[in-house]
Design an enzyme around this catalytic site. Structure first.
Site, mmCIF file in Angstrom:
data_model
loop_
_atom_site.group_PDB
_atom_site.id
_atom_site.type_symbol
_atom_site.label_atom_id
_atom_site.label_comp_id
_atom_site.label_asym_id
_atom_site.label_seq_id
_atom_site.Cartn_x
_atom_site.Cartn_y
_atom_site.Cartn_z
ATOM 1 N N TYR A 6 -15.663 -23.052 -11.519
ATOM 2 C CA TYR A 6 -15.744 -22.880 -12.959
ATOM 3 C C TYR A 6 -14.340 -22.497 -13.440
ATOM 4 O O TYR A 6 -14.241 -21.405 -14.293
ATOM 5 C CB TYR A 6 -16.822 -21.671 -13.413
ATOM 6 C CG TYR A 6 -18.218 -21.908 -12.787
ATOM 7 C CD1 TYR A 6 -18.901 -23.141 -13.237
ATOM 8 C CD2 TYR A 6 -18.773 -21.129 -11.705
ATOM 9 C CE1 TYR A 6 -19.899 -23.292 -12.997
ATOM 10 C CE2 TYR A 6 -20.126 -21.290 -11.350
ATOM 11 C CZ TYR A 6 -20.840 -22.558 -11.957
ATOM 12 O OH TYR A 6 -21.928 -22.621 -11.927
ATOM 13 N N TYR A 154 -30.540 -22.957 -17.326
ATOM 14 C CA TYR A 154 -29.465 -23.069 -16.025
ATOM 15 C C TYR A 154 -30.060 -22.937 -14.689
ATOM 16 O O TYR A 154 -30.773 -21.743 -14.721
ATOM 17 C CB TYR A 154 -28.198 -22.175 -16.175
ATOM 18 C CG TYR A 154 -27.127 -22.198 -15.106
ATOM 19 C CD1 TYR A 154 -26.265 -23.203 -15.024
ATOM 20 C CD2 TYR A 154 -27.675 -21.605 -13.710
ATOM 21 C CE1 TYR A 154 -25.278 -23.501 -13.897
ATOM 22 C CE2 TYR A 154 -26.478 -21.664 -12.511
ATOM 23 C CZ TYR A 154 -25.822 -22.543 -12.780
ATOM 24 O OH TYR A 154 -25.021 -22.833 -11.664
ATOM 25 N N ASP A 241 -38.149 -20.044 -11.699
ATOM 26 C CA ASP A 241 -36.852 -20.319 -10.974
ATOM 27 C C ASP A 241 -36.309 -18.700 -11.093
ATOM 28 O O ASP A 241 -35.708 -18.159 -12.163
ATOM 29 C CB ASP A 241 -35.842 -21.123 -11.865
ATOM 30 C CG ASP A 241 -34.213 -20.803 -11.212
ATOM 31 O OD1 ASP A 241 -34.196 -19.961 -10.304
ATOM 32 O OD2 ASP A 241 -33.462 -21.668 -11.680
ATOM 33 N N LYS A 268 -30.034 -15.956 -4.139
ATOM 34 C CA LYS A 268 -29.142 -14.924 -4.297
ATOM 35 C C LYS A 268 -29.459 -13.888 -3.461
ATOM 36 O O LYS A 268 -29.149 -13.574 -2.420
ATOM 37 C CB LYS A 268 -29.109 -14.787 -5.817
ATOM 38 C CG LYS A 268 -28.530 -15.799 -6.320
ATOM 39 C CD LYS A 268 -28.301 -15.256 -8.101
ATOM 40 C CE LYS A 268 -27.846 -16.372 -8.782
ATOM 41 N NZ LYS A 268 -26.183 -16.580 -8.560
#
Length: 402
Positions: A6, A154, A241, A268
């Site tokens: 990014y 996202y 999600d 995560k």
């Protein structure tokens, strides 16, 4: 040369050099910094945690990894049993992968093949009962090729891997292209989408309650409740999600505790931020659509490092810590502190201040208002990473008031 994420490599600021980390602190070449973003929201227990370290070390003395193709092992079995007991409803069937993005791909692929398999199964039944009808197609299932998703969604960065592949043995169920319809998190938009195209959707996917990288946007559980009703009415699988939202970030253990999805994606914080690993968890009806004597009904997917033994051992330790150390109470306290500090903050540059569970966000009108903030924060002993018009914090849960 390291190609960093990014970032425009030509103009990016030099990254901070981390020498060691412990608890909520990063020891860097610019001093000791509080990590306000938990290494992209994953290190919920902080760094260098003795319990997680011990789990990794113990497993490493046995073996680090074996494939799940034709082999299995105790860490993956114990983690699966724990998740089955811990997660709500009949979310019992765990398919592992090595990142949240891949786990989302798995969920979407699973949902599409669920529709394909159901159509195949129905045609087989018709063929047995009536040879003429058996030559037809079950339109309701065969034409489900659209995903319903949210605006500002996202779900990861994977792209085109299956499209460039050309192996019929693995991708036969996905020959037809899928489309996506995006809607805002408003119930009227949700109802309109289902009224117009409900029978063409094979799944609906959402980041429940909190849209992370799309701008830390927060919305009410009533939207999810109505989505559940409409998905049931139209035979559409609902996917949550919770790679970012799971493990307490929304102030709830999982949004799935409030509204039960058909497929749940976790990553995560699953391993406490120690190793990249993720899991796609399905309900019984999803699993049973693949359970058959027909090899074409099998789910042909298999990441090399799925069910990695080190990852499973540390994930089990992470889940146990979360459970035994009353993390939900810690998260409630973090939420109260953040609301006290931020809510009511007024400035003409600020568009909105939002706090939910373990997430706090300041949105500004013009992203130029945040220019230089990263450096300012470092000078004050904090590592943060604003993006666009969003300044946010998702701190490790072990942070203390000081």
């Amino acid at each position: 040369m390291i190609w960093y994420p990014y970032a425009q490599m030509k103009t990016m600021a030099p990254p901070l050099q981390v020498e060691r980390a412990e608890g909520v602190l990063l020891h860097t070449d610019r001093g000791v910094l509080i990590d306000a973003v938990s290494s992209w929201w994953s290190t919920i227990h902080g760094y260098n945690h003795p319990v997680l370290n011990a789990a990794i070390a113990d497993q490493l003395g046995k073996f680090a990894h074996v494939m799940l193709g034709g082999l299995t092992h105790e860490p993956v079995q114990k983690l699966t049993q724990k998740l089955s007991e811990w997660l709500p409803g009949d979310l019992d069937y765990c398919f592992y992968s090595d990142s949240g993005s891949v786990a989302v791909e798995v969920a979407l692929k699973m949902a599409l093949q669920y529709s394909v398999n159901r159509g195949r199964e129905r045609r087989a039944v018709l063929a047995l009962n009536d040879a003429h009808h058996g030559n037809g197609m079950d339109v309701r299932e065969s034409e489900r090729r659209t995903v319903l998703a949210l605006q500002n969604a996202y779900h990861g960065d994977t792209f085109k891997a299956m499209e460039v592949g050309d192996d019929e043995d693995y991708h036969f169920a996905f020959a037809q292209k899928s489309g996506v319809v995006h809607i805002p998190t408003r119930i009227d938009a949700l109802e309109k989408a289902f009224a117009e195209k409900g029978d063409s959707f094979y799944c609906m996917i959402v980041e429940p309650l909190l849209q992370g990288a799309g701008g830390m946007k927060m919305y009410d559980v009533s939207f999810l409740q109505r989505a559940r009703e409409l998905c049931d009415r139209h035979g559409v699988l609902l996917i949550f999600d919770e790679v970012a939202t799971g493990f307490g970030r929304t102030g709830h253990r999982f949004a799935a505790d409030l509204v039960l999805p058909d497929i749940l994606v976790l990553g995560k914080a699953l391993t406490g931020g120690y190793i990249g690993h993720a899991v796609t968890v399905a309900r019984r009806k999803v699993f049973e659509a693949f359970y058959s004597d027909d090899p074409r009904m099998a789910f042909m997917h298999g990441p090399t490092f799925m069910g990695n033994a080190l990852a499973c051992r540390v994930a089990l330790a992470s889940v146990t810590l979360f459970e035994e150390q009353n993390y939900m109470q810690k998260i409630q306290h973090i939420q109260e502190v953040q609301r006290s500090a931020l809510c009511g903050l007024c400035d003409e540059r600020i568009k909105d201040v939002r706090v939910m569970g373990g997430c706090a966000c300041i949105e500004v009108h013009d992203e130029r208002s945040l220019c230089g903030f990263r450096e300012y924060a470092v000078s004050r002993g904090v590592f943060c990473r604003p993006f666009g018009r969003i300044l946010y914090a998702m701190v490790p849960y072990v942070i203390d008031d000081e």
